[in-house]
Design a protein around this motif. Structure first.
Motif, PDB file in Angstrom:
ATOM      1  N   GLU A  67      22.070  39.199 -18.207  1.00 15.41           N
ATOM      2  CA  GLU A  67      22.776  38.625 -19.358  1.00 15.41           C
ATOM      3  C   GLU A  67      23.177  37.189 -19.072  1.00 15.41           C
ATOM      4  O   GLU A  67      23.251  36.355 -19.958  1.00 15.41           O
ATOM      5  CB  GLU A  67      24.013  39.462 -19.686  1.00 15.41           C
ATOM      6  N   ASN A  68      23.460  36.904 -17.800  1.00 13.25           N
ATOM      7  CA  ASN A  68      23.857  35.549 -17.416  1.00 13.25           C
ATOM      8  C   ASN A  68      23.353  35.295 -16.007  1.00 13.25           C
ATOM      9  O   ASN A  68      23.663  36.054 -15.088  1.00 13.25           O
ATOM     10  CB  ASN A  68      25.384  35.435 -17.468  1.00 13.25           C
ATOM     11  N   GLU A 104      18.512  37.727 -23.524  1.00  9.44           N
ATOM     12  CA  GLU A 104      18.782  37.827 -22.091  1.00  9.44           C
ATOM     13  C   GLU A 104      17.824  36.919 -21.332  1.00  9.44           C
ATOM     14  O   GLU A 104      16.774  36.533 -21.848  1.00  9.44           O
ATOM     15  CB  GLU A 104      18.579  39.272 -21.618  1.00  9.44           C
ATOM     16  N   ASP A 161      25.056  40.523 -13.249  1.00 14.04           N
ATOM     17  CA  ASP A 161      24.999  39.098 -13.568  1.00 14.04           C
ATOM     18  C   ASP A 161      25.635  38.243 -12.496  1.00 14.04           C
ATOM     19  O   ASP A 161      26.326  38.726 -11.614  1.00 14.04           O
ATOM     20  CB  ASP A 161      25.730  38.850 -14.890  1.00 14.04           C
TER      21      ASP A 161
END
Lengths: 184, 268
Positions: free
Chosen positions: A47-48, A79, A133
């Motif tokens: 996601e990050n 994503e 993440d």
């Protein structure tokens, strides 16, 4: 000057150049140390990814087992899709866990793999489903502040006393030490 | 009265700019044409390889001393300056990375090219300019020997071969200089010096890109020197001016090309 002497000197010159290039490659560069031979590629969605860059190392138990080949953005899931090229010598189980870590406090980011218990191994083109993440420092600080603030409001609703206890509740937070002279 | 004098001055100034621009473009085109002709007659030149070897001796081997000595000092200065700053942040072991990356990526190719332009480029320009002034080139043409294949092309290929070798040797000796300063003199740990260097210098992205840069600089420096010599007015003054122009143009070309190449290689 004699032609054979010139030939000899030019021969020495070129040999020196080749030797220096080999020396640079072996002694200065990473041609020998980080030489990853044949690789297989797997992808992982995050996601990050924070500050992860292509060519960042992929490590497992601290050993470099591959490199980040490519980072793209998937508009279907919003994503980041990170493809990792891993060394053929190191097979990983299907349920391997991929984390994004930071080397030191401010260092570069890398991917850490934690092997799972599955019998089947990842093959070329597979996808790592379990990911974690990157830790974004600003997010952590804001979460910390938020939790502290909600703690103090909880205190207030429980006691529902004068502003003094309010100040006490705030005063007890660890953030108090930052840039504030103590009252006593 | 004053107005018309101003107008005349302005027109004269503009005319000067126009003349200079046209001359500059003309010279650039002539240089590209000479480059093309040189490439076209390269086959003939490679068949007589001893001509190239002879020129490699004069441009490469004879430049070794100046290149190696300056590389050693550049490496030591980098070591000193790097240590001075890095120790403030408590990371003096990173000095190996600093010296190696600075030399392999930038200083090796660029400083070598600048020294090459001063040492070998001027010699090429003066030699060819004098050959032209004493009508040796015309004499060759009279004998149906192409001066481009016999004189220009061997010198061009010699420069293109010699420059990367000189740049690699520059980087290597510079790193040795940095090592000799950092490890025995300052007392940085030798293991950390080399291992940090190896962890951070990439074979393809750092070393090979440096070599590519030096090949491009080799083409530019040698071609500029050859063109200035070939284009020089056949007088003593003309040759001297052409020699000066070689150094100025080559240096500017190297620094400009370096910026362009670096921005492509780093892909910012």
């Amino acid at each position: 000057m004699d032609r054979t002497t010139i030939d000899l000197w030019v021969g020495i010159f070129v040999a020196l150049g080749v030797a220096a290039l080999l020396g640079l490659a072996m002694k200065v560069g990473n041609l020998t140390t980080n030489n990853i031979g044949e690789t297989y590629t797997v992808t992982a969605n995050f996601e990050n990814i924070g500050g992860l860059k292509p060519r960042a190392p992929v490590k497992s138990a601290g050993v470099v087992v591959g490199r980040v080949a490519d980072i793209t953005f998937d508009t279907a899931t919003y994503e980041a899709v990170v493809s990792l090229s891993l060394d053929k010598r190191y097979p990983f189980p299907k349920d391997t866990f991929a984390n994004i870590y930071t080397a030191g406090l401010l260092g570069e980011q890398y991917i850490g793999l934690e092997a799972g218990g599955d019998e089947a191994a990842l093959v070329n083109g597979d996808k790592i489903t379990q990911t974690q993440d990157a830790v974004v420092l600003e997010k952590m600080i804001s979460q910390f502040l938020y939790s502290k603030a909600s703690e103090s409001t909880d205190d207030k609703s429980e006691k529902s006393e004068s502003t003094k206890s309010d100040a006490d509740a705030l005063g007890s937070s660890p953030l108090d030490n930052i840039g504030k002279p103590s009252n006593d | 009265m004053i107005k018309s004098a101003l107008l005349i001055g302005l027109v004269r100034g503009l005319r000067g700019i126009g003349h200079k621009s046209i001359k500059g473009i003309w010279r650039f085109g002539a240089g590209i044409r000479l480059f093309w002709l040189t490439l076209m007659s390269s086959g003939e030149c490679f068949r007589r390889f001893h001509l190239i070897i002879r020129e490699v001796y004069f441009t490469g081997v004879m430049s070794l001393i100046i290149i190696l000595v300056s590389a050693f000092f550049v490496g030591m200065v980098l070591g000193l300056q790097g240590y001075h700053t890095l120790q403030k942040y408590g990371s003096s072991e990173a000095i190996g990375v600093l010296v190696a990356l600075a030399l392999v990526r930038e200083l090796g190719p660029v400083v070598t090219a600048l020294l090459f332009a001063g040492r070998a480029g001027t010699a090429i320009t003066a030699e060819i300019g004098l050959m032209k002034a004493t009508e040796q080139l015309s004499a060759m043409e009279m004998m149906a020997v192409s001066p481009i294949a016999r004189v220009i092309a061997p010198r061009f290929w010699a420069g293109v071969i010699a420059m990367p070798i000189l740049a690699i040797l520059f980087s290597m000796v510079g790193i040795l200089g940095g090592y000799l300063l950092a490890v025995p003199v300052i007392g940085v740990d030798a293991g950390a010096f080399w291992s940090q260097m190896q962890a951070n210098v990439d074979w393809r992205h750092d070393i090979l890109n440096g070599v590519i840069k030096s090949v491009v600089f080799g083409v530019a420096c040698t071609m500029i020197a050859l063109f200035e010599g070939y284009d020089a007015p056949p007088t003593a003054e003309g040759v001297s001016r052409a020699t000066t122009r070689t150094v100025v143009t080559s240096s500017l070309a190297v620094l400009g090309l370096d910026f362009i190449l670096t921005s492509f290689m780093l892909n910012v």
